[in-house]
Every structure is written in structure tokens, then in C-alpha cells.
Design a protein around this motif. Structure first.
Motif, PDB file in Angstrom:
ATOM      1  N   UNK A   1       0.748  -1.298   0.147  1.00 55.95           N
ATOM      2  CA  UNK A   1      -0.073   0.364  -0.013  1.00 55.95           C
ATOM      3  C   UNK A   1       1.000   1.248  -0.074  1.00 55.95           C
ATOM      4  N   UNK A   2       2.026   0.632   0.553  1.00 55.14           N
ATOM      5  CA  UNK A   2       2.763   2.116  -0.204  1.00 55.14           C
ATOM      6  C   UNK A   2       3.921   2.436  -0.598  1.00 55.14           C
ATOM      7  N   UNK A   3       2.956   3.336  -2.092  1.00 49.95           N
ATOM      8  CA  UNK A   3       3.837   3.453  -2.741  1.00 49.95           C
ATOM      9  C   UNK A   3       5.570   4.505  -3.259  1.00 49.95           C
ATOM     10  N   UNK A   4       5.155   4.641  -2.405  1.00 50.02           N
ATOM     11  CA  UNK A   4       5.810   5.711  -2.521  1.00 50.02           C
ATOM     12  C   UNK A   4       7.737   5.196  -2.584  1.00 50.02           C
ATOM     13  N   UNK A   5       7.649   4.030  -1.787  1.00 50.07           N
ATOM     14  CA  UNK A   5       8.944   3.427  -1.516  1.00 50.07           C
ATOM     15  C   UNK A   5       9.087   2.073  -2.241  1.00 50.07           C
ATOM     16  N   UNK A   6      10.175   1.496  -2.545  1.00 51.09           N
ATOM     17  CA  UNK A   6       9.915   0.186  -3.982  1.00 51.09           C
ATOM     18  C   UNK A   6      10.536  -1.421  -2.938  1.00 51.09           C
ATOM     19  N   UNK A   7       9.632  -2.330  -2.767  1.00 53.94           N
ATOM     20  CA  UNK A   7      10.246  -2.799  -2.420  1.00 53.94           C
ATOM     21  C   UNK A   7      10.852  -4.071  -3.352  1.00 53.94           C
ATOM     22  N   UNK A   8      12.799  -4.855  -2.830  1.00 49.82           N
ATOM     23  CA  UNK A   8      13.494  -5.052  -3.447  1.00 49.82           C
ATOM     24  C   UNK A   8      14.122  -6.658  -3.123  1.00 49.82           C
ATOM     25  N   UNK A   9      14.603  -7.566  -3.503  1.00 46.04           N
ATOM     26  CA  UNK A   9      15.627  -8.205  -3.181  1.00 46.04           C
ATOM     27  C   UNK A   9      16.596  -7.547  -2.091  1.00 46.04           C
ATOM     28  N   UNK A  10      16.728  -8.330  -1.535  1.00 45.12           N
ATOM     29  CA  UNK A  10      18.607  -7.718  -0.378  1.00 45.12           C
ATOM     30  C   UNK A  10      19.381  -7.658  -1.016  1.00 45.12           C
ATOM     31  N   UNK A  11      19.847  -8.504  -2.109  1.00 51.26           N
ATOM     32  CA  UNK A  11      20.987  -8.271  -2.825  1.00 51.26           C
ATOM     33  C   UNK A  11      20.744  -6.995  -3.985  1.00 51.26           C
ATOM     34  N   UNK A  12      19.486  -6.835  -4.003  1.00 56.54           N
ATOM     35  CA  UNK A  12      19.585  -5.435  -4.897  1.00 56.54           C
ATOM     36  C   UNK A  12      19.386  -4.264  -4.289  1.00 56.54           C
ATOM     37  N   UNK A  13      18.639  -4.324  -3.327  1.00 56.17           N
ATOM     38  CA  UNK A  13      18.881  -3.342  -2.168  1.00 56.17           C
ATOM     39  C   UNK A  13      20.607  -2.931  -1.646  1.00 56.17           C
ATOM     40  N   UNK A  14      21.176  -4.123  -1.704  1.00 52.61           N
ATOM     41  CA  UNK A  14      22.851  -3.706  -1.639  1.00 52.61           C
ATOM     42  C   UNK A  14      23.398  -2.742  -2.487  1.00 52.61           C
ATOM     43  N   UNK A  15      23.639  -3.660  -3.816  1.00 56.55           N
ATOM     44  CA  UNK A  15      24.308  -3.336  -5.468  1.00 56.55           C
ATOM     45  C   UNK A  15      23.245  -2.209  -5.358  1.00 56.55           C
ATOM     46  N   UNK A  16      22.027  -1.363  -5.232  1.00 61.03           N
ATOM     47  CA  UNK A  16      22.026   0.118  -6.228  1.00 61.03           C
ATOM     48  C   UNK A  16      21.701   1.352  -5.214  1.00 61.03           C
ATOM     49  N   UNK A  17      22.377   0.939  -3.401  1.00 63.96           N
ATOM     50  CA  UNK A  17      21.971   1.921  -2.600  1.00 63.96           C
ATOM     51  C   UNK A  17      23.292   2.951  -2.709  1.00 63.96           C
ATOM     52  N   UNK A  18      22.693   4.014  -2.870  1.00 67.38           N
ATOM     53  CA  UNK A  18      24.085   4.993  -2.471  1.00 67.38           C
ATOM     54  C   UNK A  18      24.549   5.018  -1.413  1.00 67.38           C
ATOM     55  N   UNK A  19      23.044   4.986  -0.387  1.00 65.07           N
ATOM     56  CA  UNK A  19      23.510   4.611   1.632  1.00 65.07           C
ATOM     57  C   UNK A  19      22.209   3.979   1.707  1.00 65.07           C
ATOM     58  N   UNK A  20      22.874   3.187   2.528  1.00 64.99           N
ATOM     59  CA  UNK A  20      22.161   1.621   3.062  1.00 64.99           C
ATOM     60  C   UNK A  20      22.092   1.633   4.111  1.00 64.99           C
ATOM     61  N   UNK A  21      20.961   1.745   4.590  1.00 65.21           N
ATOM     62  CA  UNK A  21      21.240   2.140   6.286  1.00 65.21           C
ATOM     63  C   UNK A  21      20.465   0.079   6.681  1.00 65.21           C
TER      64      UNK A  21
END
Length: 327
Positions: free
Chosen positions: A180-200
Motif C-alpha cells: 500500500x506504500x507506493x512511495x517506496x519500492x520493495x526489492x530483494x536484499x541483494x538488489x537493495x545492497x547493489x543499488x543503494x547510494x546509502x545503505x541503512x
């Protein structure tokens, strides 16, 4: 005789709201602030004659609990409870509780503050000005950058919302997505790590699986990326992070939690110019401390008065959620 309640959280004091609440319920607070490692003798005697405990983030081990004949409940004045041997506590019939939802705004605000500090190189600039220089190096805007978040508990959600407000692209890895939160994107762990400029990091530690952020995952991050950890020190392989920071695998890191606190003199994390370490402060605001202290006190009171506590973490009453957070 009034039941004695041990308080090791260093910001709780005689005469404060927690102290008054405990006295109102006929309990006797006993103060032993956590200010670093205790001796073996101090650890073994810590719970002697104690019925309930409000605990900081110091270790509570099975050998300590074996000596705790009167202890019925341990309440963390915070969210993370990795420092407590919950299995041993359950074996001794001791309830263990935490205080979720009390500090997520504080954690999220410090996380964003850390990101801004890294993006605008504020530490380097202020240090240079103090030394008599006047640096004019360019920083980076957060607007349009990618914020990667691992974990979508209260602080992860609050951080994601702040990232959206700043115009960042927010990617979240979680076992509990919110479509329901369309302002953010949910993704696989490795995708988040690979694409992040800031990983929190905003997740609980794995159960015997080793650090979440290890040498391999660090190698998949952008060389311009920053790692931010306000959750648990055990999530990060500190040797691997030290090497990644030294050889430029990633641009930098900001850690509010480390594996062993305070930072050991021989830690591989010392002496790195592109690393900022703060002293487990993410949840430490006046407002969050007040909420967390009272939540822990209510948990102790509920157990001693034979009521179900609001936030138990012991195995007799719950299933672990991988999005639970630290601090």
C-alpha cells in the motif's frame, strides 16, 4: 519486604518518573548503572535478591541467570535484546521484554543526520576549519539519490518516510512488505545492497548465520556508497568493513553500533578517515528515553502483578520477526 528492581540503564535515576512509578506499585528500585564491562564477581552477584530488572544493552548471560533465584522479569529499556540470553532466561522461568515503538523517530532522525553528514562531508569540513583551513569541496545532494533500507520495522519505516520526503528513491528489503506504500519500492536484499547510494540497516541479527554485511556483500556495493548501521553491531563483519574502507571498495561508513562496546583499543575500525563511529546514540533522545524507561517499568510491573506484559520477547510467547531492530 518490597520486591527489589534492579536498574542498570544509566539515564534512569532516583526521583524520576520510572522511580516514582515503581514506588507507587510498592517496589524498591536498586541502581547499578551500566558504564562498561563488569568484573566476574559483579556479574555473578548483579541479580542477587532482585525480582525484576530494567536493563541497558549490557550482556545478560546464562551464568548470571543461574544465580538469579528471585528474578522473574528482565525488561530492556530499548528495542534490541541480543545481549540477553533469552533461551537461558526462559529455562529459568524469567520473562524477557523490550520496548519497541519508543525510539523509532529518534533512530530515523539520526540515520538521516548521519547520511547528510556523509554526503556533505561535514566532519572533514569542520575539522579543517578548526585547524585554520577553509575547504570548499563539493558535497552531494540527497535528492535523487537511492536510499537502501534493510528491515521495515518502526525505525526502518520512519527512515523510509524521511527519505521519501527528501526526494530520495527508497528501496526496502523486508520479509514483510507493505504494497500500500507506493512511495517506496520493495526489492530483494541483494538488489537493495547493489543499488543503494546509502545503505541503512534496521533489522535484527541472524540466528547463527554470520554477519549480514560480509566481505562479499560489501564487494557488491557501489564504490561511492555509504553504509549506515544503527541496528546491531553483529550485522557487520568489522574486519571486512575495515578492509573495504581502506581499499576504497565503498566510500565510507557511519556506525552507531559496533560488535563490542565501547570500541576496543585494538579494533580494526580505528584510524579510518572515512568511518564515523558514534556511541550507540540513535535512540538516545530525551523523549525516547522517557518512553522507553516507562515501557520497561510497566513490563516489570505487569509480570510481578501476574499480567501479560505488552512486549514479551521470550520464546514462550512469540515468534521472532526479522524486522525487529536494535538501539
Amino acid at each position: 519486604m518490597a520486591a527489589r528492581i534492579l536498574i542498570t540503564t544509566d539515564y534512569l535515576h532516583p526521583g524520576d518518573s520510572v522511580d516514582k512509578l515503581l514506588h507507587e506499585h510498592g517496589l524498591e528500585p536498586v541502581y547499578s548503572p551500566s558504564r562498561g564491562p563488569r568484573t566476574l564477581e559483579e556479574r555473578r552477584s548483579l541479580f542477587e535478591g532482585i525480582s525484576g530488572a530494567i536493563i541497558a544493552s549490557e550482556p545478560v548471560t546464562s551464568d548470571m541467570l543461574a544465580e538469579a533465584d528471585a528474578l522473574q522479569v528482565i525488561a530492556r529499556s530499548g528495542v534490541g535484546y541480543d545481549s540477553i540470553d533469552v533461551k537461558a532466561a526462559s529455562a529459568h522461568g524469567i520473562r524477557v521484554c523490550n520496548a519497541p515503538g519508543t525510539n523509532h523517530h529518534s533512530v530515523a532522525e539520526l540515520t538521516i543526520g548521519m547520511i547528510i553528514t556523509a554526503a556533505r562531508r561535514l566532519l572533514e569540513v569542520t575539522s579543517a576549519v578548526r585547524a585554520g583551513h577553509w575547504p570548499r569541496d563539493a558535497g552531494r545532494e540527497l535528492h535523487g539519490a537511492t536510499l537502501g533500507i534493510i528491515g521495515y520495522g518502526p525505525s526502518g519505516r520512519a527512515t523510509a518516510n524521511l527519505g521519501v520526503a527528501l526526494g530520495m528513491t527508497v528501496l526496502v528489503s523486508t520479509a514483510h512488505p507493505d504494497p500500500s506504500n507506493t512511495a517506496i519500492q520493495f526489492a530483494e536484499l541483494d538488489t537493495v545492497i547493489r543499488d543503494a547510494d546509502y545503505l541503512s540497516l534496521h533489522t535484527r541479527a541472524g540466528q547463527g548465520t554470520g554477519p549480514l554485511i560480509d566481505r562479499h556483500r560489501l564487494s557488491t556495493m557501489k564504490p561511492t556508497a555509504f553504509l549506515i548501521n544503527t541496528a546491531r553491531g553483529s550485522l557487520v563483519d568489522e574486519e571486512a568493513l575495515s578492509k573495504a574502507l581502506s581499499d576504497g571498495t565503498i566510500a565510507g561508513a557511519v556506525l552507531d553500533v559496533i560488535k563490542s562496546e565501547p570500541l576496543p583499543s585494538d579494533s580494526p575500525l580505528r584510524g579510518l578517515d572515512n568511518l564515523l563511529i558514534t556511541s550507540h546514540l540513535a535512540g538516545q533522545t530525551i523523549q525516547a528515553r522517557a518512553r522507553a524507561g516507562l515501557a520497561a517499568a510497566h513490563a516489570v510491573i505487569d509480570v510481578l502483578e501476574n499480567r501479560q506484559p505488552a512486549h514479551p520477547v521470550d520464546r514462550q510467547s512469540r515468534t521472532p520477526n526479522t524486522d525487529e531492530e536494535g538501539s
